[in-house]
Every structure is written in structure tokens, then in C-alpha cells.
Design an enzyme around this catalytic site. Structure first.
Site, PDB file in Angstrom:
ATOM      1  N   HIS A  95     -10.408  -5.327  -3.182  1.00 40.29           N
ATOM      2  CA  HIS A  95      -9.063  -5.582  -2.662  1.00 40.29           C
ATOM      3  C   HIS A  95      -9.144  -6.003  -1.212  1.00 40.29           C
ATOM      4  CE1 HIS A  95     -10.019  -1.267  -2.289  1.00 40.29           C
ATOM      5  NE2 HIS A  95      -9.341  -1.291  -1.144  1.00 40.29           N
TER       6      HIS A  95
ATOM      7  N   ASP B 242       0.847  -1.188   0.000  1.00 37.29           N
ATOM      8  CA  ASP B 242       0.000   0.000   0.000  1.00 37.29           C
ATOM      9  C   ASP B 242       0.888   1.245   0.000  1.00 37.29           C
ATOM     10  OD1 ASP B 242      -3.229   0.531   0.991  1.00 37.29           O
ATOM     11  OD2 ASP B 242      -1.811   2.204   1.069  1.00 37.29           O
TER      12      ASP B 242
HETATM   13  P1  AMP Z   1      -9.737   1.407   0.408  1.00 36.69           P
HETATM   14  O1  AMP Z   1      -9.834   2.707   1.172  1.00 36.69           O
HETATM   15  O2  AMP Z   1     -10.132   0.207   1.202  1.00 36.69           O
HETATM   16  O3  AMP Z   1     -10.439   1.510  -0.921  1.00 36.69           O
HETATM   17  O4  AMP Z   1      -8.198   1.195   0.140  1.00 36.69           O
HETATM   18  C1  AMP Z   1      -7.530   1.714  -0.968  1.00 36.69           C
HETATM   19  C2  AMP Z   1      -6.076   1.657  -0.627  1.00 36.69           C
HETATM   20  O5  AMP Z   1      -5.347   1.815  -1.827  1.00 36.69           O
HETATM   21  C3  AMP Z   1      -5.603   2.759   0.337  1.00 36.69           C
HETATM   22  O6  AMP Z   1      -5.047   2.163   1.491  1.00 36.69           O
HETATM   23  C4  AMP Z   1      -4.574   3.521  -0.478  1.00 36.69           C
HETATM   24  O7  AMP Z   1      -3.484   3.943   0.290  1.00 36.69           O
HETATM   25  C5  AMP Z   1      -4.162   2.489  -1.523  1.00 36.69           C
HETATM   26  N1  AMP Z   1      -3.657   3.029  -2.757  1.00 36.69           N
HETATM   27  C6  AMP Z   1      -4.205   3.998  -3.534  1.00 36.69           C
HETATM   28  N2  AMP Z   1      -3.454   4.208  -4.621  1.00 36.69           N
HETATM   29  C7  AMP Z   1      -2.421   3.332  -4.546  1.00 36.69           C
HETATM   30  C8  AMP Z   1      -1.295   3.069  -5.379  1.00 36.69           C
HETATM   31  N3  AMP Z   1      -1.086   3.733  -6.530  1.00 36.69           N
HETATM   32  N4  AMP Z   1      -0.410   2.108  -4.976  1.00 36.69           N
HETATM   33  C9  AMP Z   1      -0.612   1.440  -3.827  1.00 36.69           C
HETATM   34  N5  AMP Z   1      -1.658   1.636  -3.006  1.00 36.69           N
HETATM   35  C10 AMP Z   1      -2.552   2.578  -3.359  1.00 36.69           C
END
Ligand code: AMP
Length: 114
Positions: A100, A30
Site C-alpha cells: 500500500h 486510513d
Molecule cells: P503500515 O503500517 O504501513 O502497514 O500501514 C497500515 C495502515 O493501515 C495503518 O496506517 C493503519 O491505520 C491502516 N489500517 C489498518 N486497518 C485499516 C482499516 N480497516 N481501514 C483503514 N485503514 C486501516
């Protein structure tokens, strides 16, 4: 999906710190970690969220969790454990509309979450 950031990660159009990949899933760290270990496991098929899965997806959902634990165990978190989380839609705190599983470990997490 063209405008999905996780689909772009799968296609290599956005960089990621990849941990695992096979035909069905991709796991990567993440970008905004909430624990010493924080990675995401995503299906390569675009599924917006867990509410939009069907009976036919039961196997995929099982493999998503199983893969998540295998990766966590392989990284040394089998003994102390970790948290496996799937956020869904607005009230679930989902910010990326591509299914995810979060895996968080390396610190003692509290319950309930805020
Ligand atoms: P959610 O809030 O459950 O939808 O989680 C989405 C997650 O994706 C968050 O923890 C973000 O930090 C992560 N995230 C968003 N963009 C990226 C990226 N480009 N690479 C890795 N993690 C990401």
C-alpha cells in the site's frame, strides 16, 4: 488472501471509506489518520510488500504512484503537496502485509520520520 484485512476491504467484507476504485486499485481513508488527509492506495492483487515485486510489476508500481498523486491532486493537494510513503516489513514499519502507498497531507510533515 483469506486472512488479509486489505483483501477483505477489497471484497467488501470489512467496511472502508472509499475514495477511488478501478480494476487494479482501491483507495480509502486510513482508519487511524496521521494527518488531515491520510489515505491508502492498494493494488487489488495481493502483493505482500514492495520487496516481493518483480520486473513484471514495474508498471503496476508506477501506476500505484501515479494514481496516488492523481487522487491527492483531485482532493486539492496539488499546490501544497503531500507525502507518498511505502513502508516495507519490520524495519520499514509495515503492519499490514498487503502492498500500500500512504498519502499524507494537510500539515507540514517533518524529516526524518521517527
Ligand atoms: P503500515 O503500517 O504501513 O502497514 O500501514 C497500515 C495502515 O493501515 C495503518 O496506517 C493503519 O491505520 C491502516 N489500517 C489498518 N486497518 C485499516 C482499516 N480497516 N481501514 C483503514 N485503514 C486501516
Amino acid at each position: 488472501m483469506d486472512d488479509c484485512i486489505f483483501c477483505k476491504i477489497i471484497k467488501g467484507e470489512i467496511p472502508s471509506k472509499k475514495i477511488f476504485e478501478d480494476d487494479e486499485f482501491l483507495a480509502f481513508h486510513d482508519v487511524n489518520p496521521q494527518a488531515p488527509l491520510h489515505f491508502l492506495v492498494i493494488p487489488k492483487r495481493h502483493i505482500p510488500n514492495i520487496m516481493e515485486t518483480a520486473e513484471a510489476d514495474a508498471g503496476l508500481l508506477g501506476r500505484l504512484l501515479f494514481r496516488s498523486q492523481k487522487i491527492a491532486a483531485g482532493l486539492g493537494f496539488g499546490e501544497k503537496g503531500a507525502r507518498f510513503v511505502i513502508n516495507c516489513k519490520a524495519d520499514g514499519g509495515q503492519t499490514v502485509d498487503h502492498l500500500h502507498c500512504h498519502v499524507l497531507g494537510g500539515r507540514s510533515l517533518q524529516w526524518p520520520p521517527g
